[in-house]
Design a protein around this motif. Sequence first.
Motif, PDB file in Angstrom:
ATOM      1  N   CYS A   1      -6.249   1.863   5.321  1.00 46.09           N
ATOM      2  CA  CYS A   1      -6.161   3.290   4.998  1.00 46.09           C
ATOM      3  C   CYS A   1      -7.539   3.911   4.783  1.00 46.09           C
TER       4      CYS A   1
ATOM      5  N   CYS B   1      -5.218   0.418   0.810  1.00 45.85           N
ATOM      6  CA  CYS B   1      -5.647  -0.779   1.524  1.00 45.85           C
ATOM      7  C   CYS B   1      -6.862  -0.474   2.407  1.00 45.85           C
TER       8      CYS B   1
ATOM      9  N   CYS C   1       0.480   3.321   3.641  1.00 41.75           N
ATOM     10  CA  CYS C   1       0.922   2.780   4.939  1.00 41.75           C
ATOM     11  C   CYS C   1       2.022   1.724   4.815  1.00 41.75           C
TER      12      CYS C   1
ATOM     13  N   CYS D   1       0.850  -1.195   0.000  1.00 33.33           N
ATOM     14  CA  CYS D   1       0.000   0.000   0.000  1.00 33.33           C
ATOM     15  C   CYS D   1       0.886   1.245   0.000  1.00 33.33           C
TER      16      CYS D   1
HETATM   17 ZN   LIG Z   1      -2.691   1.326   3.495  1.00 30.54          ZN
END
Ligand SMILES: [Zn+2]
Length: 194
Positions: free
Chosen positions: A119, A116, A101, A98
């Motif tokens: 997030c 993701c 993150c 991702c």
């Molecule tokens: Zn993420």
Amino acid sequence: MGGLGSGNNNRWANKTDAFHKLDLSTFKREWFARYRSGAMTWSRGGHKIASINYHLSPQSMRLTYVSGSGDNKQSIDERFDLAFTPQHFGGLRWWIICKSCQRRCRVLYGAKLFRCRQCYELTYPSQYEFIRVPGLPIAETLKDKLGGEAGFAYPFPDKPKGMHWKTYQRYERVYYEAEERMEMALMGRFVSSN
Ligand SMILES: [Zn+2]
């Protein structure tokens, strides 16, 4: 960024009232080795609501599309790194990293950007506290047993030393099945709350 997403075929429709799910398992492994490009579309009620272009390579997945419409139109061009972890019989499990993150994930959710579940805050306990998902408590217990981080945003832990592959794979299957049901519940909740 320029030169991307021209034409009607890869323009987001206005109805971005739900996330578009991009599952890594949609792509065949050999497509990455062949640097395959293509388009992915999402439909609802028989109408195409979104479309993006993907460009695969052995180490990354690039997504290009136009987000928004009119004055808010914006070309998006993002490259996601891939990660690989060993699995049974010597194969590799593939992951997308991702971009926000840096977590490993198998599924991205697209609104303006593809990120993701974590997030997009689709994983906070408060959101699924009251959703009844069969098998979820068992799945979480199994993950805990293997020393994995709690929460479905985190990948299933690697096989501990000394554990039989057969056992590990059974745990893994139970976990992913529960995760799938959880995902459906979360998505259903999100869509219906809009
Ligand atoms: Zn993420």
